[in-house]
Design a protein around this motif. Structure first.
Motif, PDB file in Angstrom:
ATOM      1  N   MET A   1       0.735  -1.142  -0.090  1.00  0.00           N
ATOM      2  CA  MET A   1       0.005  -0.018  -0.063  1.00  0.00           C
ATOM      3  C   MET A   1       0.943   1.432   0.001  1.00  0.00           C
ATOM      4  O   MET A   1       1.888   1.232   0.732  1.00  0.00           O
ATOM      5  N   ASN A   2       0.466   1.976  -0.724  1.00  0.00           N
ATOM      6  CA  ASN A   2       1.244   3.628  -0.939  1.00  0.00           C
ATOM      7  C   ASN A   2       0.902   4.413   0.205  1.00  0.00           C
ATOM      8  O   ASN A   2       0.262   5.465  -0.102  1.00  0.00           O
ATOM      9  N   CYS A   3       1.118   4.158   1.363  1.00  0.00           N
ATOM     10  CA  CYS A   3       0.796   4.989   2.572  1.00  0.00           C
ATOM     11  C   CYS A   3       2.289   5.165   3.307  1.00  0.00           C
ATOM     12  O   CYS A   3       2.782   4.482   3.772  1.00  0.00           O
ATOM     13  N   LEU A   4       2.322   6.536   3.466  1.00  0.00           N
ATOM     14  CA  LEU A   4       3.709   7.008   4.135  1.00  0.00           C
ATOM     15  C   LEU A   4       3.939   6.438   5.408  1.00  0.00           C
ATOM     16  O   LEU A   4       4.866   5.863   5.753  1.00  0.00           O
ATOM     17  N   PHE A   5       2.769   6.484   6.448  1.00  0.00           N
ATOM     18  CA  PHE A   5       2.905   6.029   7.607  1.00  0.00           C
ATOM     19  C   PHE A   5       3.070   4.402   7.826  1.00  0.00           C
ATOM     20  O   PHE A   5       3.516   3.684   8.785  1.00  0.00           O
ATOM     21  N   CYS A   6       2.269   3.906   6.682  1.00  0.00           N
ATOM     22  CA  CYS A   6       2.516   2.240   6.656  1.00  0.00           C
ATOM     23  C   CYS A   6       3.919   2.000   6.410  1.00  0.00           C
ATOM     24  O   CYS A   6       4.401   1.016   7.067  1.00  0.00           O
ATOM     25  N   LYS A   7       4.805   2.896   5.630  1.00  0.00           N
ATOM     26  CA  LYS A   7       6.061   2.683   5.268  1.00  0.00           C
ATOM     27  C   LYS A   7       7.000   2.944   6.398  1.00  0.00           C
ATOM     28  O   LYS A   7       7.909   2.481   6.608  1.00  0.00           O
ATOM     29  N   MET A  44      -1.902  -0.750  12.134  1.00  0.00           N
ATOM     30  CA  MET A  44      -2.796  -1.186  11.082  1.00  0.00           C
ATOM     31  C   MET A  44      -3.206   0.161  10.278  1.00  0.00           C
ATOM     32  O   MET A  44      -3.281   1.160  11.101  1.00  0.00           O
ATOM     33  N   HIS A  45      -3.603   0.189   9.244  1.00  0.00           N
ATOM     34  CA  HIS A  45      -3.987   0.923   8.390  1.00  0.00           C
ATOM     35  C   HIS A  45      -5.408   1.429   8.438  1.00  0.00           C
ATOM     36  O   HIS A  45      -6.223   0.555   8.211  1.00  0.00           O
ATOM     37  N   ILE A  46      -5.606   2.494   9.170  1.00  0.00           N
ATOM     38  CA  ILE A  46      -6.852   2.924   9.093  1.00  0.00           C
ATOM     39  C   ILE A  46      -6.972   4.280   8.720  1.00  0.00           C
ATOM     40  O   ILE A  46      -6.077   5.395   9.213  1.00  0.00           O
ATOM     41  N   GLN A  95      -3.072  10.111   5.022  1.00  0.00           N
ATOM     42  CA  GLN A  95      -4.380   9.439   5.053  1.00  0.00           C
ATOM     43  C   GLN A  95      -3.974   8.121   5.791  1.00  0.00           C
ATOM     44  O   GLN A  95      -4.568   6.946   5.223  1.00  0.00           O
ATOM     45  N   HIS A  96      -3.646   8.208   7.108  1.00  0.00           N
ATOM     46  CA  HIS A  96      -3.400   7.140   7.851  1.00  0.00           C
ATOM     47  C   HIS A  96      -3.541   7.702   9.160  1.00  0.00           C
ATOM     48  O   HIS A  96      -2.766   8.711   9.821  1.00  0.00           O
ATOM     49  N   LEU A  97      -4.470   7.112  10.012  1.00  0.00           N
ATOM     50  CA  LEU A  97      -5.002   7.645  11.367  1.00  0.00           C
ATOM     51  C   LEU A  97      -3.779   8.266  12.127  1.00  0.00           C
ATOM     52  O   LEU A  97      -2.914   7.286  12.535  1.00  0.00           O
TER      53      LEU A  97
HETATM   54 ZN    ZN Z   1      -1.308   3.580   6.255  1.00  0.00          ZN
END
Ligand code: ZN
Ligand code: AMP
Length: 112
Positions: A1-7, A44-46, A95-97
């Motif tokens: 997933m292309n999410c900065l905070f998941c990275k 977790m991604h929210i 867009q990550h809580l």
């Molecule tokens: Zn995320």
């Protein structure tokens, strides 16, 4: 997933961690608005507050258990503010809580 905070959770992007456990990560904001500016996120991604449900709200409760521990470790003895921007009008840019912990000086009624 292309999410900065998941990275950041995955360790693919570096961060200055101040707290971590199985479900929660906290790290220093890269562009601090106050002397102490920490972001607390679920691993977790929210996407935002709008994505909190009965199924995932336990991690949000846990975040709010962890926040006083972080605030104490950061010596925010005079108080602090917890903010979560949700959606465009609030200026949410990632867009990550996440919950901002803002402190280290007296705050105005603006976000910081
Ligand atoms: Zn995320
Ligand atoms: P918001 O505007 O509420 O979505 O907050 C996003 C926050 O993430 C902003 O305060 C940014 O400064 C912060 N931020 C963006 N990229 C990074 C990063 N790589 N490490 C730490 N904080 C970041």
């Amino acid at each position: 997933m292309n999410c900065l905070f998941c990275k950041i959770v995955a360790g693919e992007i570096p961060s200055t961690k101040v707290y971590e456990d199985e479900t929660v990560l906290a790290f220093r904001d890269i562009n601090p608005m106050t002397p102490t500016h920490i972001l607390v996120i679920p691993k977790m991604h929210i996407p935002s507050v709008d994505g909190v449900t009965a199924e995932n709200s336990a991690v949000v409760a846990h975040i709010f258990e962890v926040i006083p521990t972080i605030a104490a470790a950061e010596k925010l003895v005079n108080g602090y503010r917890v903010v979560s921007n949700c959606g465009a009008d609030a200026g949410q840019t990632v867009q990550h809580l996440h919950f901002h912990i803002l402190g280290g000086r007296e705050l105005t009624l603006e976000m910081a």
